[in-house]
Motif scaffolding. Structure first.
Motif, PDB file in Angstrom:
ATOM      1  N   GLN A 208      11.852  -8.846  -1.296  1.00  0.00           N
ATOM      2  CA  GLN A 208      10.602  -9.240  -1.930  1.00  0.00           C
ATOM      3  C   GLN A 208      10.561 -10.761  -1.986  1.00  0.00           C
ATOM      4  OE1 GLN A 208       9.773  -7.303  -5.629  1.00  0.00           O
ATOM      5  NE2 GLN A 208       8.044  -8.629  -6.064  1.00  0.00           N
TER       6      GLN A 208
ATOM      7  N   HIS B 236       2.511  -6.805  -3.829  1.00  0.00           N
ATOM      8  CA  HIS B 236       3.701  -7.634  -3.666  1.00  0.00           C
ATOM      9  C   HIS B 236       3.917  -7.957  -2.188  1.00  0.00           C
ATOM     10  CE1 HIS B 236       5.852  -6.773  -7.737  1.00  0.00           C
ATOM     11  NE2 HIS B 236       4.567  -7.032  -7.883  1.00  0.00           N
TER      12      HIS B 236
ATOM     13  N   ARG C 128       7.727 -14.414  -2.663  1.00  0.00           N
ATOM     14  CA  ARG C 128       6.489 -14.877  -3.280  1.00  0.00           C
ATOM     15  C   ARG C 128       5.370 -14.847  -2.241  1.00  0.00           C
ATOM     16  NH1 ARG C 128       7.577 -20.360  -6.275  1.00  0.00           N
ATOM     17  NH2 ARG C 128       5.373 -20.025  -6.665  1.00  0.00           N
TER      18      ARG C 128
ATOM     19  N   GLU D 275       2.256  -7.746   3.023  1.00  0.00           N
ATOM     20  CA  GLU D 275       1.930  -7.339   1.663  1.00  0.00           C
ATOM     21  C   GLU D 275       1.707  -5.830   1.661  1.00  0.00           C
ATOM     22  OE1 GLU D 275      -1.532  -8.178  -1.703  1.00  0.00           O
ATOM     23  OE2 GLU D 275      -1.850  -8.845   0.348  1.00  0.00           O
TER      24      GLU D 275
END
Length: 97
Positions: free
Chosen positions: A56, A10, A58, A21
């Motif tokens: 969090q 993620h 994309r 990440e």
């Protein structure tokens, strides 16, 4: 802001806008390994994770951040100069038989 738990694969953003990440979580050593958009690897203690003030997000659409190539690197190449299998990854397997 709620505490976001680290999940491998993620992407997250720090309050200063830095993207990274989670690439590994080592529960035995209580560490989280991060890879920033530019490819830099870092390690954070699990105790410090909540203090990072992250959210969090994309995964970035532009994956070139960690690749050490620019558009100029492709200017001198001819269409036929691409390595075998560049257009079709399965071509390498078919030609190896």
């Amino acid at each position: 802001m709620a505490v976001v738990f680290p999940v491998i694969g993620h992407w997250y953003r720090r309050s200063n806008g830095t993207l990274f990440e989670v690439v590994a979580v080592d529960e035995q050593d209580s560490t989280i390994e991060l890879q920033y958009f530019d490819g830099t690897i870092d390690e954070v203690d699990m105790e410090a994770w909540p203090a990072l003030l992250i959210e969090q997000v994309r995964a970035p659409e532009d994956w070139s951040g960690s690749v050490d190539m620019t558009a100029e690197d492709f200017l001198d190449s001819e269409p036929g100069d691409l390595p075998l299998g560049w257009q079709d990854p399965l071509e390498i397997l078919e030609n190896s038989e």
